[in-house]
Design a protein around this motif. Structure first.
Motif, PDB file in Angstrom:
ATOM      1  N   GLN A 108       0.757  -1.134  -0.137  1.00 55.66           N
ATOM      2  CA  GLN A 108      -0.020  -0.023   0.023  1.00 55.66           C
ATOM      3  C   GLN A 108       0.928   1.120  -0.002  1.00 55.66           C
ATOM      4  OE1 GLN A 108      -2.501  -0.939   3.211  1.00 55.66           O
ATOM      5  NE2 GLN A 108      -3.594  -2.273   2.264  1.00 55.66           N
ATOM      6  N   ILE A 109       2.161   1.348   0.695  1.00 55.80           N
ATOM      7  CA  ILE A 109       2.685   2.406   0.832  1.00 55.80           C
ATOM      8  C   ILE A 109       3.161   2.698  -0.721  1.00 55.80           C
ATOM      9  CG2 ILE A 109       5.475   3.054   1.365  1.00 55.80           C
ATOM     10  CD1 ILE A 109       4.713   1.650   4.274  1.00 55.80           C
ATOM     11  N   TRP A 110       3.818   1.597  -1.394  1.00 57.04           N
ATOM     12  CA  TRP A 110       4.387   1.840  -2.728  1.00 57.04           C
ATOM     13  C   TRP A 110       3.099   2.295  -3.801  1.00 57.04           C
ATOM     14  CZ3 TRP A 110       8.881   3.741  -3.156  1.00 57.04           C
ATOM     15  CH2 TRP A 110       9.804   3.349  -2.270  1.00 57.04           C
ATOM     16  N   ALA A 111       1.960   1.620  -3.523  1.00 55.05           N
ATOM     17  CA  ALA A 111       0.997   1.940  -4.471  1.00 55.05           C
ATOM     18  C   ALA A 111       0.517   3.478  -4.259  1.00 55.05           C
ATOM     19  CB  ALA A 111      -0.222   1.216  -4.175  1.00 55.05           C
ATOM     20  N   GLY A 112       0.679   4.000  -3.211  1.00 54.21           N
ATOM     21  CA  GLY A 112       0.236   5.228  -2.758  1.00 54.21           C
ATOM     22  C   GLY A 112       1.397   6.120  -3.121  1.00 54.21           C
ATOM     23  N   TYR A 113       2.647   5.530  -3.358  1.00 52.18           N
ATOM     24  CA  TYR A 113       3.720   6.533  -3.937  1.00 52.18           C
ATOM     25  C   TYR A 113       3.302   6.587  -5.381  1.00 52.18           C
ATOM     26  CZ  TYR A 113       8.114   7.238  -6.345  1.00 52.18           C
ATOM     27  OH  TYR A 113       9.014   7.802  -7.128  1.00 52.18           O
ATOM     28  N   GLY A 114       3.152   5.391  -5.970  1.00 48.91           N
ATOM     29  CA  GLY A 114       2.843   5.541  -7.499  1.00 48.91           C
ATOM     30  C   GLY A 114       1.756   6.476  -7.744  1.00 48.91           C
ATOM     31  N   LEU A 115       0.855   6.477  -7.123  1.00 51.19           N
ATOM     32  CA  LEU A 115      -0.258   7.548  -7.094  1.00 51.19           C
ATOM     33  C   LEU A 115      -0.014   8.768  -7.139  1.00 51.19           C
ATOM     34  CD1 LEU A 115      -3.464   7.669  -7.430  1.00 51.19           C
ATOM     35  CD2 LEU A 115      -3.670   7.986  -4.913  1.00 51.19           C
ATOM     36  N   PHE A 116       0.841   9.152  -5.972  1.00 57.27           N
ATOM     37  CA  PHE A 116       1.129  10.530  -5.557  1.00 57.27           C
ATOM     38  C   PHE A 116       2.200  10.974  -6.532  1.00 57.27           C
ATOM     39  CE2 PHE A 116      -0.760   9.638  -1.245  1.00 57.27           C
ATOM     40  CZ  PHE A 116      -1.410  10.812  -1.532  1.00 57.27           C
ATOM     41  N   ALA A 117       3.162  10.209  -6.944  1.00 56.56           N
ATOM     42  CA  ALA A 117       4.066  10.544  -8.100  1.00 56.56           C
ATOM     43  C   ALA A 117       3.346  10.882  -9.388  1.00 56.56           C
ATOM     44  CB  ALA A 117       5.189   9.638  -8.227  1.00 56.56           C
ATOM     45  N   THR A 118       2.382  10.078  -9.963  1.00 55.84           N
ATOM     46  CA  THR A 118       1.800  10.206 -11.072  1.00 55.84           C
ATOM     47  C   THR A 118       1.188  11.660 -11.011  1.00 55.84           C
ATOM     48  OG1 THR A 118       1.744   7.893 -11.247  1.00 55.84           O
ATOM     49  CG2 THR A 118       0.516   9.130 -12.693  1.00 55.84           C
ATOM     50  N   VAL A 119       0.211  11.680  -9.844  1.00 56.40           N
ATOM     51  CA  VAL A 119      -0.545  12.986  -9.964  1.00 56.40           C
ATOM     52  C   VAL A 119       0.244  14.244  -9.803  1.00 56.40           C
ATOM     53  CG1 VAL A 119      -2.488  14.249  -8.318  1.00 56.40           C
ATOM     54  CG2 VAL A 119      -2.521  11.550  -8.976  1.00 56.40           C
ATOM     55  N   THR A 120       1.319  14.123  -8.923  1.00 52.45           N
ATOM     56  CA  THR A 120       2.188  15.257  -8.803  1.00 52.45           C
ATOM     57  C   THR A 120       2.782  15.465 -10.226  1.00 52.45           C
ATOM     58  OG1 THR A 120       2.747  14.769  -6.596  1.00 52.45           O
ATOM     59  CG2 THR A 120       4.265  16.187  -7.622  1.00 52.45           C
ATOM     60  N   ALA A 121       3.309  14.491 -11.037  1.00 52.65           N
ATOM     61  CA  ALA A 121       3.870  14.976 -12.226  1.00 52.65           C
ATOM     62  C   ALA A 121       2.968  15.418 -13.320  1.00 52.65           C
ATOM     63  CB  ALA A 121       4.525  13.429 -12.627  1.00 52.65           C
ATOM     64  N   LEU A 122       1.602  14.680 -13.007  1.00 51.10           N
ATOM     65  CA  LEU A 122       0.607  15.112 -13.904  1.00 51.10           C
ATOM     66  C   LEU A 122       0.165  16.850 -13.774  1.00 51.10           C
ATOM     67  CD1 LEU A 122      -1.950  12.451 -14.339  1.00 51.10           C
ATOM     68  CD2 LEU A 122      -0.863  13.203 -16.255  1.00 51.10           C
ATOM     69  N   LEU A 123       0.290  17.180 -12.758  1.00 48.80           N
ATOM     70  CA  LEU A 123      -0.186  18.512 -12.260  1.00 48.80           C
ATOM     71  C   LEU A 123       1.135  19.511 -12.629  1.00 48.80           C
ATOM     72  CD1 LEU A 123      -2.115  17.889  -9.055  1.00 48.80           C
ATOM     73  CD2 LEU A 123      -3.098  18.783 -10.899  1.00 48.80           C
ATOM     74  N   MET A 124       2.083  18.966 -12.618  1.00 46.28           N
ATOM     75  CA  MET A 124       3.435  20.028 -12.682  1.00 46.28           C
ATOM     76  C   MET A 124       3.795  19.948 -14.215  1.00 46.28           C
ATOM     77  SD  MET A 124       5.399  19.418  -9.328  1.00 46.28           S
ATOM     78  CE  MET A 124       6.647  20.406  -9.559  1.00 46.28           C
ATOM     79  N   VAL A 125       3.472  19.109 -14.962  1.00 48.90           N
ATOM     80  CA  VAL A 125       4.174  18.723 -16.061  1.00 48.90           C
ATOM     81  C   VAL A 125       4.288  20.075 -17.174  1.00 48.90           C
ATOM     82  CG1 VAL A 125       2.365  17.977 -17.546  1.00 48.90           C
ATOM     83  CG2 VAL A 125       5.005  17.303 -18.043  1.00 48.90           C
ATOM     84  N   PHE A 126       3.029  21.046 -17.202  1.00 48.88           N
ATOM     85  CA  PHE A 126       3.042  22.116 -17.685  1.00 48.88           C
ATOM     86  C   PHE A 126       3.454  23.173 -17.331  1.00 48.88           C
ATOM     87  CE2 PHE A 126      -0.117  19.093 -19.801  1.00 48.88           C
ATOM     88  CZ  PHE A 126       0.631  18.943 -21.054  1.00 48.88           C
ATOM     89  N   VAL A 127       3.640  23.210 -16.062  1.00 50.17           N
ATOM     90  CA  VAL A 127       3.959  24.535 -15.312  1.00 50.17           C
ATOM     91  C   VAL A 127       5.564  24.687 -14.710  1.00 50.17           C
ATOM     92  CG1 VAL A 127       1.574  25.460 -14.869  1.00 50.17           C
ATOM     93  CG2 VAL A 127       2.506  23.869 -13.218  1.00 50.17           C
ATOM     94  N   ALA A 128       5.579  23.437 -14.283  1.00 55.63           N
ATOM     95  CA  ALA A 128       6.952  23.362 -13.524  1.00 55.63           C
ATOM     96  C   ALA A 128       7.705  22.163 -13.903  1.00 55.63           C
ATOM     97  CB  ALA A 128       6.951  23.743 -12.114  1.00 55.63           C
ATOM     98  N   ALA A 129       7.868  21.684 -14.939  1.00 51.15           N
ATOM     99  CA  ALA A 129       8.489  20.204 -15.202  1.00 51.15           C
ATOM    100  C   ALA A 129       9.765  20.193 -14.689  1.00 51.15           C
ATOM    101  CB  ALA A 129       8.528  20.169 -16.663  1.00 51.15           C
ATOM    102  N   GLN A 130      10.411  21.301 -14.575  1.00 48.41           N
ATOM    103  CA  GLN A 130      11.782  20.996 -14.149  1.00 48.41           C
ATOM    104  C   GLN A 130      11.991  20.633 -12.733  1.00 48.41           C
ATOM    105  OE1 GLN A 130      10.453  23.806 -14.932  1.00 48.41           O
ATOM    106  NE2 GLN A 130      10.967  25.605 -13.665  1.00 48.41           N
ATOM    107  N   HIS A 131      10.900  21.041 -11.940  1.00 43.35           N
ATOM    108  CA  HIS A 131      10.748  20.498 -10.359  1.00 43.35           C
ATOM    109  C   HIS A 131      10.132  18.949 -10.201  1.00 43.35           C
ATOM    110  CE1 HIS A 131      12.215  24.248  -9.537  1.00 43.35           C
ATOM    111  NE2 HIS A 131      11.186  24.694  -9.763  1.00 43.35           N
ATOM    112  N   ILE A 132       9.715  18.414 -11.386  1.00 47.25           N
ATOM    113  CA  ILE A 132       9.150  16.870 -11.241  1.00 47.25           C
ATOM    114  C   ILE A 132      10.077  15.978 -10.488  1.00 47.25           C
ATOM    115  CG2 ILE A 132       7.974  15.031 -12.143  1.00 47.25           C
ATOM    116  CD1 ILE A 132       6.789  17.001 -14.059  1.00 47.25           C
ATOM    117  N   GLY A 133      11.082  16.104 -10.924  1.00 45.28           N
ATOM    118  CA  GLY A 133      12.228  15.168 -10.726  1.00 45.28           C
ATOM    119  C   GLY A 133      12.514  15.214  -9.203  1.00 45.28           C
TER     120      GLY A 133
END
Lengths: 93, 192
Positions: free
Chosen positions: B97-122
Motif C-alpha cells: 500500500q505504501i508503494w501503491a500510494g507512492y505511485g499514485l502521488f508521484a503520477t498525480v504530482t507529475a501530471l499537475l506539474m508537467v506544464f507549469v514546472a516540469a523541471q521540478h518534477i524530478g
C-alpha cells in the motif's frame, strides 16, 4: 500453580492453525492445508470446531468459478490464544 | 495430527514452527517488487537523462509516465508466481500500500506539474521515493532502508536548488538504486 490449558487449542492441528492465523490477516483453506500438512478432511473438522467456538471466522466465497474458504482469527480467538500461551508459560517456569 | 497429549514444550514448538513457516513463505521473495520497480525506474531515468542531455528538449520528461505503464504489467507478470497464494500478511500488505500510494502521488504530482514546472518534477518525485523507502524501512524495522529513504528524501528536496532538471533524472537513477534495488537485493539475500 499450573493454569488450565484450553482443550480446544491443546491439539496440534488446531494450535498450528491458530498460530498461523495470529500471524496472518487471513488464510484460505488450501494455504492452511499445505502449511500444516493436514488432510482436507481433518482440517475441515478442526476448522469447524474453532469456528463453532467463535475463535475463527470462516468466509466461503468464489475465486472465478472455484470455491474458496477464507479463515480469520476473531478477537475471542486472539484472547484465547493469548491465554493459552500464558498458561503454557506457567508450565515452563 | 490430532492429539491432546502434547507437552508444553511440544505446544511451544508447534506455535513457533507454524509462525516461522508462514514468515518464511512471505519473506522468501519480499525484495522482488522493490528490485523490479527499481530497475524500471533506473532504466527510465538513464534513458530520459541521455535524451534530455542530447536534445535539450523538456518534452522528454513525458517519458516519466512510462514508468507505471511499463512497471504495472511487468510486475503483474513477473511477480504473480512469487506472491504467497491464499494468505495475507499485514506487513506485506502495508508495504504494497505504501508503494501503491507512492505511485499514485508521484503520477498525480507529475501530471499537475508537467506544464507549469516540469523541471521540478524530478526532485519532488525523488523526495516522495525517499518517503516511501523510509516508511518501508520503518515497517520492516530495517535501519539501512530507513537511512536510504532519509538520504533520498532530503536529497530530492536539496535537488530543487542544486541541479538543473536534466541531472535530476540521473540522480533519480541513483535514488532508485539506493532506495529500491539495493534494499531489495539485501532483503532477498537475508531471507534466502
Amino acid at each position: 500453580m499450573f493454569k488450565k490449558l484450553d482443550p480446544l487449542l491443546h491439539s496440534e492441528l488446531r494450535l498450528a492453525v491458530m498460530s498461523l492465523l495470529v500471524e496472518l490477516e487471513e488464510a484460505d483453506f488450501v494455504y492452511l492445508r499445505e502449511t500444516t500438512h493436514a488432510t482436507a478432511g481433518n482440517l475441515s473438522v478442526q476448522l469447524d470446531k474453532l469456528s463453532e467456538a467463535g475463535y475463527i471466522s470462516v468466509e466461503k466465497t468464489f475465486e472465478g468459478k472455484k470455491p474458496r474458504t477464507i479463515c480469520r482469527i476473531t478477537p475471542v480467538g486472539l484472547q484465547a490464544f493469548e491465554n493459552y500461551v500464558d498458561a503454557l508459560k506457567s508450565y515452563l517456569k | 495430527m490430532e492429539t491432546n497429549e502434547m507437552t508444553p514444550e511440544k505446544s511451544l514448538q508447534v506455535i513457533s514452527d507454524a509462525i516461522a513457516r508462514s514468515r518464511k513463505d512471505f519473506e522468501k521473495n519480499a525484495g522482488a517488487p522493490m528490485i523490479l520497480w527499481g530497475v524500471v525506474v533506473l532504466v527510465f531515468s538513464i534513458v530520459i537523462w541521455l535524451l534530455l542531455r542530447a536534445t535539450e528538449n523538456h518534452m522528454w520528461n513525458f517519458l516519466w509516465f512510462g514508468i507505471p505503464v511499463v512497471g504495472w504489467p511487468l510486475s503483474h507478470f513477473c511477480l504473480k508466481d512469487r506472491c504467497v497464494k491464499g494468505a495475507k500478511n499485514f506487513i506485506n500488505d502495508t508495504i504494497a500500500q505504501i508503494w501503491a500510494g507512492y505511485g499514485l502521488f508521484a503520477t498525480v504530482t507529475a501530471l499537475l506539474m508537467v506544464f507549469v514546472a516540469a523541471q521540478h518534477i524530478g526532485p519532488i518525485v525523488i523526495a516522495l521515493l525517499g518517503y516511501g523507502a523510509f516508511m518501508t524501512g520503518m515497517v520492516l524495522k530495517n535501519g539501512y532502508i530507513t537511512a536510504g529513504g532519509i538520504i533520498t528524501g532530503i536529497g530530492g528536496a536539496v535537488l530543487l536548488y542544486a541541479l538543473d532538471s536534466y541531472d535530476s533524472a540521473l540522480i533519480f537513477a541513483v535514488a532508485a538504486l539506493v532506495s529500491l534495488i539495493l534494499p531489495g537485493i539485501m532483503i532477498n539475500r537475508k531471507n534466502r
